[in-house]
Scaffold this motif. Structure first.
Motif, PDB file in Angstrom:
ATOM      1  N   VAL A 202      -4.795  -5.331  -8.732  1.00  0.00           N
ATOM      2  CA  VAL A 202      -4.646  -6.130  -7.501  1.00  0.00           C
ATOM      3  C   VAL A 202      -3.200  -6.125  -7.038  1.00  0.00           C
ATOM      4  CG1 VAL A 202      -4.680  -8.504  -6.652  1.00  0.00           C
ATOM      5  CG2 VAL A 202      -6.653  -7.581  -7.872  1.00  0.00           C
ATOM      6  N   ILE A 203      -2.271  -6.289  -7.990  1.00  0.00           N
ATOM      7  CA  ILE A 203      -0.851  -6.331  -7.605  1.00  0.00           C
ATOM      8  C   ILE A 203      -0.405  -4.988  -7.027  1.00  0.00           C
ATOM      9  CG2 ILE A 203       1.494  -6.464  -8.545  1.00  0.00           C
ATOM     10  CD1 ILE A 203       0.341  -8.678 -10.436  1.00  0.00           C
ATOM     11  N   ALA A 204      -0.829  -3.912  -7.669  1.00  0.00           N
ATOM     12  CA  ALA A 204      -0.446  -2.591  -7.170  1.00  0.00           C
ATOM     13  C   ALA A 204      -0.994  -2.368  -5.769  1.00  0.00           C
ATOM     14  CB  ALA A 204      -0.944  -1.509  -8.117  1.00  0.00           C
ATOM     15  N   ASP A 205      -2.257  -2.708  -5.566  1.00  0.00           N
ATOM     16  CA  ASP A 205      -2.891  -2.491  -4.265  1.00  0.00           C
ATOM     17  C   ASP A 205      -2.275  -3.399  -3.199  1.00  0.00           C
ATOM     18  OD1 ASP A 205      -4.929  -1.099  -2.761  1.00  0.00           O
ATOM     19  OD2 ASP A 205      -5.926  -3.051  -2.591  1.00  0.00           O
ATOM     20  N   ALA A 206      -2.037  -4.648  -3.569  1.00  0.00           N
ATOM     21  CA  ALA A 206      -1.461  -5.589  -2.610  1.00  0.00           C
ATOM     22  C   ALA A 206      -0.037  -5.181  -2.259  1.00  0.00           C
ATOM     23  CB  ALA A 206      -1.474  -6.999  -3.183  1.00  0.00           C
ATOM     24  N   TRP A 207       0.686  -4.675  -3.251  1.00  0.00           N
ATOM     25  CA  TRP A 207       2.051  -4.208  -2.994  1.00  0.00           C
ATOM     26  C   TRP A 207       2.033  -3.089  -1.958  1.00  0.00           C
ATOM     27  CZ3 TRP A 207       4.382   0.636  -3.966  1.00  0.00           C
ATOM     28  CH2 TRP A 207       5.776   0.649  -3.855  1.00  0.00           C
ATOM     29  N   MET A 208       1.052  -2.219  -2.098  1.00  0.00           N
ATOM     30  CA  MET A 208       0.983  -1.061  -1.222  1.00  0.00           C
ATOM     31  C   MET A 208       0.544  -1.446   0.193  1.00  0.00           C
ATOM     32  SD  MET A 208      -0.891   2.488  -2.097  1.00  0.00           S
ATOM     33  CE  MET A 208      -0.768   3.898  -1.014  1.00  0.00           C
ATOM     34  N   TRP A 209      -0.375  -2.408   0.311  1.00  0.00           N
ATOM     35  CA  TRP A 209      -1.007  -2.614   1.613  1.00  0.00           C
ATOM     36  C   TRP A 209      -0.637  -3.902   2.330  1.00  0.00           C
ATOM     37  CZ3 TRP A 209      -2.260   1.391   4.031  1.00  0.00           C
ATOM     38  CH2 TRP A 209      -2.669   2.524   3.324  1.00  0.00           C
ATOM     39  N   SER A 210       0.135  -4.786   1.699  1.00  0.00           N
ATOM     40  CA  SER A 210       0.593  -5.972   2.430  1.00  0.00           C
ATOM     41  C   SER A 210       1.387  -5.603   3.688  1.00  0.00           C
ATOM     42  CB  SER A 210       1.443  -6.860   1.533  1.00  0.00           C
ATOM     43  OG  SER A 210       0.647  -7.375   0.505  1.00  0.00           O
ATOM     44  N   PRO A 211       2.231  -4.556   3.628  1.00  0.00           N
ATOM     45  CA  PRO A 211       2.975  -4.181   4.833  1.00  0.00           C
ATOM     46  C   PRO A 211       2.069  -3.838   6.007  1.00  0.00           C
ATOM     47  CG  PRO A 211       3.841  -3.041   2.931  1.00  0.00           C
ATOM     48  CD  PRO A 211       2.618  -3.742   2.472  1.00  0.00           C
ATOM     49  N   PHE A 212       0.892  -3.310   5.712  1.00  0.00           N
ATOM     50  CA  PHE A 212      -0.043  -2.964   6.781  1.00  0.00           C
ATOM     51  C   PHE A 212      -0.498  -4.226   7.509  1.00  0.00           C
ATOM     52  CE2 PHE A 212      -4.445  -2.463   8.140  1.00  0.00           C
ATOM     53  CZ  PHE A 212      -4.341  -1.359   8.966  1.00  0.00           C
ATOM     54  N   VAL A 213      -0.866  -5.232   6.722  1.00  0.00           N
ATOM     55  CA  VAL A 213      -1.256  -6.514   7.317  1.00  0.00           C
ATOM     56  C   VAL A 213      -0.084  -7.091   8.097  1.00  0.00           C
ATOM     57  CG1 VAL A 213      -2.075  -8.846   6.827  1.00  0.00           C
ATOM     58  CG2 VAL A 213      -2.912  -6.925   5.480  1.00  0.00           C
ATOM     59  N   MET A 214       1.104  -6.954   7.507  1.00  0.00           N
ATOM     60  CA  MET A 214       2.285  -7.484   8.167  1.00  0.00           C
ATOM     61  C   MET A 214       2.483  -6.846   9.535  1.00  0.00           C
ATOM     62  SD  MET A 214       6.271  -6.983   7.410  1.00  0.00           S
ATOM     63  CE  MET A 214       6.102  -5.420   8.194  1.00  0.00           C
ATOM     64  N   LEU A 215       2.315  -5.530   9.611  1.00  0.00           N
ATOM     65  CA  LEU A 215       2.518  -4.837  10.885  1.00  0.00           C
ATOM     66  C   LEU A 215       1.575  -5.368  11.954  1.00  0.00           C
ATOM     67  CD1 LEU A 215       3.083  -1.012  10.482  1.00  0.00           C
ATOM     68  CD2 LEU A 215       4.626  -2.764  11.293  1.00  0.00           C
ATOM     69  N   LEU A 216       0.312  -5.522  11.583  1.00  0.00           N
ATOM     70  CA  LEU A 216      -0.670  -6.008  12.557  1.00  0.00           C
ATOM     71  C   LEU A 216      -0.327  -7.435  13.000  1.00  0.00           C
ATOM     72  CD1 LEU A 216      -4.162  -4.724  11.412  1.00  0.00           C
ATOM     73  CD2 LEU A 216      -2.804  -4.022  13.358  1.00  0.00           C
ATOM     74  N   VAL A 217      -0.035  -8.287  12.033  1.00  0.00           N
ATOM     75  CA  VAL A 217       0.257  -9.680  12.367  1.00  0.00           C
ATOM     76  C   VAL A 217       1.540  -9.767  13.210  1.00  0.00           C
ATOM     77  CG1 VAL A 217       0.843 -11.948  11.432  1.00  0.00           C
ATOM     78  CG2 VAL A 217      -0.934 -10.581  10.356  1.00  0.00           C
ATOM     79  N   LEU A 218       2.511  -8.944  12.842  1.00  0.00           N
ATOM     80  CA  LEU A 218       3.773  -8.945  13.584  1.00  0.00           C
ATOM     81  C   LEU A 218       3.536  -8.574  15.044  1.00  0.00           C
ATOM     82  CD1 LEU A 218       6.773  -9.401  13.084  1.00  0.00           C
ATOM     83  CD2 LEU A 218       7.029  -6.970  12.658  1.00  0.00           C
ATOM     84  N   ALA A 219       2.656  -7.590  15.250  1.00  0.00           N
ATOM     85  CA  ALA A 219       2.318  -7.206  16.624  1.00  0.00           C
ATOM     86  C   ALA A 219       1.765  -8.403  17.386  1.00  0.00           C
ATOM     87  CB  ALA A 219       1.304  -6.061  16.617  1.00  0.00           C
ATOM     88  N   GLY A 220       0.940  -9.199  16.695  1.00  0.00           N
ATOM     89  CA  GLY A 220       0.393 -10.391  17.348  1.00  0.00           C
ATOM     90  C   GLY A 220       1.480 -11.418  17.612  1.00  0.00           C
TER      91      GLY A 220
END
Lengths: 334, 372
Positions: A202-220
């Motif tokens: 979970v930590i490895a996957d979350a480390w890799m993909w949290s930035p993706f969520v961040m990008l989308l939310v940042l756009a909002g």
């Protein structure tokens, strides 16, 4: 105008030619013989009306050979008794393997494991992604540089991320274990227990993909007009209420998209799991994708793995349609 | 009691010096207008009053309390934004209820308050809709309603009529006056439109380049402009400004213009210290020019009027009044006549006119400041 010299290439070409284009060929046939037919062939291939199709053809052929054909072939195989390791020809089996997969308790167990990892990892990604987006929404020194740095995990290959974390988690020399030993005196073998191993993934996957969520939310977040915040301030809204009533409506749609997209992707998680734990200890981190791989390429139960894959594909298609539905709805909102 | 005092307010945005020392005092219950062209600093002033923007220098005192550095939330004021700034995701009802819900008001009271405001602003039929589906006029009324619903003691209005069409502007002007009378709150109203300022404001502060040029009642601005800028901004059609030279004896000054000389204006005493030959600007309202009748007027020597031999150059009918552009020699000037009088003239006619000297202005040409 000269009549076109007849040869195979130009004759067949002329069938589809406009008069203007055939003049072109006619001029060309006046040049000395030799590479003539070859040149005609190239000219036919790359004539303007055909050029685009010709340029994408190799990619399409590859795609068909490597993806679409095996996809359809495996769909066929899921209805036959067949082992890729055996020389025996396939025998028709009907829905035998679908029934077998759907009634197999092991499949349900693996789905459960997958669900646990998906739930934890996606939740973590959403929370961390959102928090980082709130942080990066503000201006501060080195924001750009830091943003680029934060986005890199997303661009790494799964295998690289898997190997990184496998080394981090390594009990004798891994940084995590060493750090743990420094404080508690003994090394940490994180991957030895079921939940330790699940958290490791979970930590490895979350480390890799949290930035993706961040990008989308940042756009909002950046799409919220400043004057709304000002109006809310004048209307005496508290920080929380401002967030809830002004910020969140702009982020909600994108957050939902991030949630669905990450759920679909994490549902299929294979590489990171396979490299870090290979499904272990025992089968306690064996996700459904790893299980499909094992059934297909370790046990060589080709038909059964195909059937299972198609069931998973169905699940993903349902989720994807849900995703597309929300994408469209968001487009209508804006 | 002074409700709002602004002292020496400064604000810069990078190189742009938006405010360069604004001072003003707004009395309780007053309808105060900030008048000025775009980029004069009206919006910036309002934003600093309500606290969205922080002042670089200076003080804002509200209700006897220094609020210069205070949070926006602590101030009992509301603002209507030029863009309306309605919350797009909420219904109009929720938009109107927004400021109330924060204060923890009981649900029934919120509903009642919103309905009151909606009725007053004729928004009752729109409450269930989202702002995006409302017309410009409705959106603007929602913005006003949202500001009024909390019953603030000070209401800031930032060019609220700019985004409306002419007819709606006209109606809403009267509406604002009515609201002000009925609710008795202090209003600070920013506008680039002198007509709005003159028709609604009890006092007007004229801004230019981040400074207040003159503050006064509409009548004061109209009759005693402090400089050529104020004279030009206030009054329609625009004031006539004619270059002039000071002539005559030291204690009997004479203002010489291309079409004649004049003396004994309200500025006569103030002009005495100016040396002969000083460059001046002579100003008078188009309303103070009238066709000369045979009985009245002489050539400017004492009788209070000045006769000018002019020619009709252009006629601009505006319905009940008509603007006549006249030429007197090389000089152009405007005259306003009621429609029934103007009908006698056509382009090219010679019109001897009388100018009422007692209402005229005199400015120093170099600085533009009034001599009076």
């Amino acid at each position: 105008m000269n009549k076109p010299v007849t040869n195979v290439a130009s004759a067949s070409a002329d069938l589809s030619r406009t008069p203007a284009a055939s003049n072109n060929v006619t001029d060309n046939t006046i040049t000395p013989a030799g590479g003539k037919s070859m040149r005609d062939f190239w000219q036919w291939m790359f004539s303007p009306e055909r050029r685009g199709a010709m340029l994408v053809a190799p990619a399409l052929i590859m795609l068909f050979l490597m993806n679409i054909f095996p996809l359809m072939w495996s769909f066929g195989l899921s209805f036959f008794h067949y082992k890729a390791s055996s020389i025996r020809p396939p025998r028709f089996a009907g829905f035998y393997y679908y029934e077998k997969v759907l009634t197999d308790p092991v499949v349900w167990e693996r789905l459960q494991t997958t669900a646990q990892i998906v739930a934890l990892s996606v939740l973590l990604q959403m929370v961390i992604g959102f928090a980082m987006a709130l942080m990066f929404e503000k201006k501060f020194p080195f924001r750009r540089e830091l943003l680029m740095l934060v986005l890199t995990p997303m661009m790494l290959s799964f295998v690289a991320v898997g190997v990184f974390f496998k080394l981090f988690y390594e009990p004798t020399f891994g940084i995590l274990s060493q750090g743990y030993a420094y404080f508690f005196g003994e090394p940490l073998t994180l991957l030895a227990t079921k939940w330790g191993a699940i958290w490791a993934i979970v930590i490895a996957d979350a480390w890799m993909w949290s930035p993706f969520v961040m990008l989308l939310v940042l756009a909002g977040l950046v799409s919220v007009p400043d004057y709304l915040y000002e109006a809310a301030a004048v209307d005496r809204a508290s920080w929380w209420r401002r967030f809830k009533t002004v910020t969140f409506p702009y982020v909600r749609g994108l957050l939902l998209l991030a949630l669905l997209f990450r759920t679909i992707e994490t549902f299929k998680i294979f590489d990171v799991v396979y490299i870090i734990t290979a499904g272990g200890p025992g089968t306690s981190t064996e996700t459904i994708a790893v299980y499909v791989y094992k059934v297909a390429f370790q046990f060589f139960k080709t038909s059964q793995s195909s059937a299972l894959s198609y069931i998973l594909l169905f699940v993903v298609i349902v989720l994807t349609n849900l995703y597309l539905y929300f994408v469209n709805r968001r487009n209508e909102e804006i | 009691m002074s409700h709002l005092i602004i002292q020496d307010l400064h604000k810069s945005f990078g190189d742009l010096r938006a405010l360069q020392g604004v001072d003003m005092v707004v009395e309780k219950g007053e309808f105060f207008v900030l008048l000025g062209p775009s980029a004069a600093g009206k919006t910036t002033t309002l934003r600093m009053v309500c606290g969205i923007e922080r002042a670089d220098q200076g003080r804002v005192v509200f209700d006897g309390e220094d609020v210069t550095g205070a949070e926006v939330r602590g101030r009992d004021m509301a603002m209507v934004f030029q863009t309306f700034a309605l919350y797009p995701h909420m219904t109009i009802f929720d938009n109107l209820a927004y400021p109330l819900r924060q204060s923890g008001m009981a649900k029934a009271d919120v509903v009642q308050r919103v309905n009151e405001v909606a009725e007053m602003l004729r928004l009752g039929h729109t409450l269930a809709r989202k702002p995006g589906t409302a017309s410009g006029g409705e959106q603007q009324r929602v913005a006003i309603g949202r500001a009024l619903v909390r019953r603030p003691s000070l209401l800031l209005l930032d060019e609220p009529l700019t985004n409306l069409d002419a007819k709606l502007r006209f109606d809403t002007r009267a509406e604002f006056k009515r609201l002000h009378r009925e609710l008795g709150m202090t209003i600070v109203y920013a506008t680039p439109d002198e007509l709005e300022a003159l028709s609604m404001g009890q006092r007007i502060a004229l801004l230019r380049g981040g400074r207040i040029v003159q503050t006064g009642t509409p009548d004061e601005l109209y009759t005693k402009p402090q400089d050529t800028y104020v004279a030009g901004m206030v009054g329609s059609p625009k004031v006539n400004l004619i270059p002039a030279i000071r002539r005559g004896a030291d204690d009997a000054p004479l203002v010489e213009m291309p079409f004649g000389a004049v003396q004994n204006g309200p500025w006569a005493d103030a002009l005495k210290p100016f040396p002969v030959g000083s460059e001046l600007i002579f100003g008078f309202r188009p309303h103070d020019v009238a066709p000369a009748t045979d009985t009245g007027g002489d050539d400017g020597d004492g009788g209070g009027t000045m006769r000018i031999a002019a020619k009709v150059h252009l006629i601009e009918p505006l319905g009940d009044v008509v603007i006549l552009d006249l030429t007197a020699g090389e000089t152009q000037l405007k005259m306003v006549l009621p429609e029934e009088q103007a009908i006698r003239y056509s382009v090219g006619d010679d019109v001897p006119v009388n100018l009422r000297v007692e209402n005229s202005f005199l400015f120093a040409r170099e600085t533009g400041t009034a001599i009076c």
